[in-house]
Scaffold this active site. Structure first.
Site, PDB file in Angstrom:
ATOM      1  N   GLN A 293       0.669  -1.337   0.163  1.00 51.71           N
ATOM      2  CA  GLN A 293       0.039  -0.041  -0.009  1.00 51.71           C
ATOM      3  C   GLN A 293       0.949   1.242   0.025  1.00 51.71           C
ATOM      4  O   GLN A 293       1.701   1.278   0.700  1.00 51.71           O
ATOM      5  CB  GLN A 293      -0.916  -0.057   1.319  1.00 51.71           C
ATOM      6  N   TYR A 322      -7.335 -12.159  -2.139  1.00 53.87           N
ATOM      7  CA  TYR A 322      -6.428 -11.095  -2.979  1.00 53.87           C
ATOM      8  C   TYR A 322      -5.319 -10.608  -1.880  1.00 53.87           C
ATOM      9  O   TYR A 322      -5.494  -9.535  -1.432  1.00 53.87           O
ATOM     10  CB  TYR A 322      -7.164  -9.897  -3.462  1.00 53.87           C
ATOM     11  N   ASP A 391     -10.287  -7.920  -0.512  1.00 44.74           N
ATOM     12  CA  ASP A 391      -9.695  -6.776  -0.949  1.00 44.74           C
ATOM     13  C   ASP A 391      -9.196  -6.666  -2.305  1.00 44.74           C
ATOM     14  O   ASP A 391      -8.221  -6.743  -2.730  1.00 44.74           O
ATOM     15  CB  ASP A 391      -8.392  -6.363  -0.009  1.00 44.74           C
ATOM     16  N   CYS A 418     -11.406  -0.334  -3.118  1.00 45.03           N
ATOM     17  CA  CYS A 418     -10.754   0.662  -3.515  1.00 45.03           C
ATOM     18  C   CYS A 418     -11.612   1.316  -4.792  1.00 45.03           C
ATOM     19  O   CYS A 418     -11.219   2.295  -5.471  1.00 45.03           O
ATOM     20  CB  CYS A 418      -9.334   0.431  -4.072  1.00 45.03           C
TER      21      CYS A 418
END
Length: 465
Positions: A293, A322, A391, A418
């Site tokens: 990230q 994921y 995710d 996201c």
């Protein structure tokens, strides 16, 4: 007699170079203001909702147009004065003109509207923001071009491959910006050329730098179109002399005509193959191709909140779809009995296993596979986790994965998103699979100054199931 299904073409109500006066009513996912003429949308750079602007139409397509502000008749009270114009025009930070509180409200509203569109009634909590919403990105992949015979780094102007030279990227860690500048200057000094798409000649395509937010370890990756990097040893020697935090210099080859920035072939020309950083008390190995990230400050908040909302227990079995290099998997491993991670990227699974070993975590198992296929396989094998974390990438979940989670029948299904558009779409299918939303959707500002928004949604088994 005319056919009933004939589509009549309607002419756009504006033409190129026409000037109009209008009120800005919205912002697009690219951060452009929206004005309308006879319900026909015109997308305008650097225009904020509530402003009255004079717009010159620059391009007209069938169903929408683009324009630029020639005069701001009435400014919004949410406008940032003296905003970074280059960050806005290149799209690096398209919301840099909007006050931070208004950015957070916009992101909350964006999620609310997307759930309304799919007729799902849900509460959306206020967006959790950052104390300092600039200089947060720990990684930069900066394109390189020859401009007037000089190697330049910067960013492409919106909708083009014309490089705008930039020294300060505004949202990037200043130490990352410094590493890019110093690398560029050394390449200039040694006369190394940039790759040119038109002629297929030249060497350097991109410069990548990444820095551990907590460790302060720095990696520089030079991406070339050629199999050799001229003066590689000298470049590395000069970099190490000028960057005290430098731990790794990597040469990456990408000789394919593709939008993918990095190739799969790496050569360490100085220092270590990887750098390290810490997240939620765990140490993570980060290679040149690792997904990690880019905003670890908010990531810590994101994962801690996801774990809290999952209400994890020491007896729980958990699946992390994921899983990448294992950031979620390993950050919650000490709270549960067993956790499984799955990812399709071989390097990510190798990193995850290395990270588990480095952190003495023995109850995490990682599988190299496509997440939907592996989830279906686990469901067929009778795996019954108490909690499933997902995710996914921006494209969201597949029906196959949702069906597998339904078969697993977990108590909690924690969706870290996201992309609120695919989250809202997927929520419809998840609700149809016998789950219900628990509590409010929680947005987090993982990418301040941009239109991107991260969020956590918790699904639980519906009471009538």
């Amino acid at each position: 007699m005319a056919k009933a299904n004939r589509v009549y073409k309607t002419k756009a109500p504006v033409v190129k170079n026409q000037e109009i006066e209008a009120t800005v009513i919205d912002i697009t996912y690219q951060g452009m203001g929206v004005v309308k003429v006879d319900n026909f949308p015109i997308f305008v750079v650097d225009a904020i909702p509530g402003e009255i602007v004079r717009v010159s139409v620059t391009k007209v397509l069938k169903s929408y147009a683009f324009g630029r502000v020639t005069r701001r008749i009435q400014e919004s009270e949410n406008r940032v004065q003296n905003a970074n114009k280059i960050a806005i025009t290149t799209g690096i930070a398209p919301l840099a003109n909007l006050k931070y509180e208004a950015q957070l409200a916009f992101k909350q509203h964006q999620i609310e509207e997307l759930f309304k569109k799919v007729n799902v009634d849900v509460d959306v909590a206020p967006t959790i923001g950052m104390e300092n919403p600039t200089g947060y990105r720990n990684k930069a992949q900066v394109p390189v071009q020859m401009i007037n015979g000089k190697l330049e780094t910067g960013f492409y102007r919106r909708g083009s491959h014309r490089l705008v030279p930039i020294e300060d990227f505004y949202i990037q860690d200043p130490k990352v910006d410094e590493a890019v500048r110093i690398t560029r200057d050394i390449l200039r000094e040694l006369g190394v050329s940039a790759y040119e798409e038109e002629t297929k000649k030249g060497v350097i395509r991109h410069i990548m730098a990444r820095r551990g937010y907590y460790s302060h370890e720095l990696m520089v990756v030079i991406i070339t179109n050629t199999k050799k990097l001229p003066n590689s040893d000298l470049i590395a020697e000069k970099l190490s002399a000028k960057l005290p935090e430098l731990k790794s210099v990597i040469h990456n080859i990408n000789n394919h005509d593709t939008n993918v920035i990095m190739g799969q072939w790496n050569e360490t020309i100085w220092g270590e193959d990887d750098i390290h950083d810490q997240l939620m008390g765990k140490d993570f190995v980060i290679g040149p191709n690792s997904f990690y990230q880019v905003n670890p400050q908010t990531t810590s908040t994101l994962y801690a909140l996801a774990a809290e909302k999952a209400n994890l227990k020491p007896t729980d079995v958990v699946v992390d779809a994921y899983s990448g290099i294992g950031t979620i998997t390993l950050s919650v491993a000490d709270k549960v009995k067993k956790i499984y991670g799955v990812d399709v990227v071989e390097g990510a699974i190798e990193d995850a296993e290395k990270n588990a070993k480095n952190n003495q975590i023995t109850n995490a198992e990682f599988v190299l596979a496509d997440a939907p296929e592996q989830m279906a396989k686990w469901a067929d094998e009778g795996l019954k986790p108490n909690v499933v974390f997902v995710d996914p990438p921006r494209k969201g979940l597949t029906q196959e994965l949702i069906d597998a989670v339904k078969a697993m029948n977990p108590e909690k299904f924690v969706y870290i998103s996201c992309n609120p558009a695919t989250l809202a779409r997927d929520a419809v299918q998840i609700l149809a699979a016998g789950f219900e939303i628990e509590g409010a959707v929680q947005p987090l500002d993982q990418f301040p100054q941009t239109t991107h928004v991260e969020s956590i949604t918790v699904f639980k088994k519906a009471e009538n199931q």
